[in-house]
Write an enzyme that holds these catalytic residues in place. Sequence first.
Site, short mmCIF file in Angstrom:
data_model
loop_
_atom_site.label_atom_id
_atom_site.label_comp_id
_atom_site.label_asym_id
_atom_site.label_seq_id
_atom_site.Cartn_x
_atom_site.Cartn_y
_atom_site.Cartn_z
CG ASN A 8 -20.88 41.22 -90.92
OD1 ASN A 8 -21.37 40.40 -90.13
ND2 ASN A 8 -19.79 40.96 -91.62
CD1 TRP A 9 -24.65 44.00 -86.02
CD2 TRP A 9 -26.14 42.66 -85.02
NE1 TRP A 9 -25.80 44.73 -85.80
CE2 TRP A 9 -26.72 43.93 -85.19
CE3 TRP A 9 -26.89 41.65 -84.40
CZ2 TRP A 9 -28.03 44.22 -84.77
CZ3 TRP A 9 -28.18 41.93 -83.98
CH2 TRP A 9 -28.74 43.21 -84.17
CE LYS A 10 -16.95 42.00 -89.54
NZ LYS A 10 -15.58 42.41 -89.84
CG HIS A 96 -17.01 38.91 -94.67
ND1 HIS A 96 -15.82 38.90 -93.99
CD2 HIS A 96 -17.59 40.11 -94.42
CE1 HIS A 96 -15.68 40.06 -93.35
NE2 HIS A 96 -16.75 40.81 -93.60
CD GLU A 98 -14.20 39.14 -90.66
OE1 GLU A 98 -15.33 38.74 -90.30
OE2 GLU A 98 -13.81 40.30 -90.49
CD GLU A 167 -16.92 44.08 -96.08
OE1 GLU A 167 -17.54 44.84 -95.35
OE2 GLU A 167 -16.64 42.91 -95.78
N GLY A 173 -11.69 46.09 -89.78
CA GLY A 173 -11.37 45.99 -88.36
C GLY A 173 -10.05 46.62 -87.97
CB SER A 211 -12.19 51.08 -90.76
OG SER A 211 -11.43 50.00 -90.24
N GLY A 233 -17.77 46.86 -86.97
CA GLY A 233 -17.67 47.34 -85.59
C GLY A 233 -18.64 48.46 -85.24
P1 13P Z 1 -15.35 46.81 -89.77
O1 13P Z 1 -16.39 47.88 -90.07
O2 13P Z 1 -15.33 46.40 -88.34
O3 13P Z 1 -14.01 47.21 -90.32
O4 13P Z 1 -15.80 45.50 -90.57
C1 13P Z 1 -16.13 45.60 -91.91
C2 13P Z 1 -16.72 44.32 -92.36
O5 13P Z 1 -16.04 43.32 -92.48
C3 13P Z 1 -18.16 44.27 -92.63
O6 13P Z 1 -18.52 43.09 -93.24
#
Ligand code: 13P
Length: 254
Positions: A8-10, A96, A98, A167, A173, A211, A233
């Site tokens: 997931n590159w966000k 998600h 977020e 998650e 993050g 993470s 990340g």
């Molecule tokens: P991180 O790996 O940066 O913690 O993000 C996880 C995530 O939200 C994947 O969708």
Amino acid sequence: MRRLLAANWKMHLYAEQALTLTQQLRAAWEAPELRTLPGIVFPPALYLRELAMQLAGSSIALGAQNGYPGEFGAFTGEISMAQLAAAGATWVLVGHSERRQYFGENAELLRKKVQDAQARSLSVLYCVGETLAEREAGRTLFRLQTQLQEVLSENIIDWNRLAIAYEPVWAIGTGINATPDQAQEAHAYLRMQLAQLGAPADQIPILYGGSLKPDNAYALFSQPDIDGGLVGGASLSADSFLAIAQAHLQTKPL
Ligand code: 13P
């Protein structure tokens, strides 16, 4: 098949960087061993069409990070599930944390997204996870049960086009991952709840996210109910994503 590894590159990367990273992953995935591990890349939607061409014929699928139910409509700024599918996406992320946290997406909207995505022949990676406050209050499993039930129950068109990502919000993050035992407990519980909803639970991929890094992937993937990962990340560099992929191959050989 339950094995699956997703990136997931966000809201990261410019177009050229996204293209380079995709080319690196595609080249690495030509290796016979890696080709057995289905991958998904979730780039910013702007890059979907170009990356679909880059990934054609590889075992890396393309997914969208978000989509709106329907085909066309007066919904300024939104991209429909139908448009995503036409652009070459075969997966979409729904739920998600977020999106729930920053964009106020509630269960009613998420139900529509899941149903419409599947109706447009997309596969859905549905994300669940508890906050730190919920974990500390001993409400983790209750939260997971609620998130599954209120969005998936009597709403799934095709269980074969569903995967789950666990998650924990406090792990996203932050550099703090769930321990393998914490994650295994959640994953086993999710699988049991999926069975209660009538799903073929032992065939549904349940991915860990939060993470996930090269140095913790081996221990997490060693757990029986952790089928793969949804990497944030650490998916932004080919080296770290490929190291996570290698940990997957070592822990879950065909
Ligand atoms: P991180 O790996 O940066 O913690 O993000 C996880 C995530 O939200 C994947 O969708």
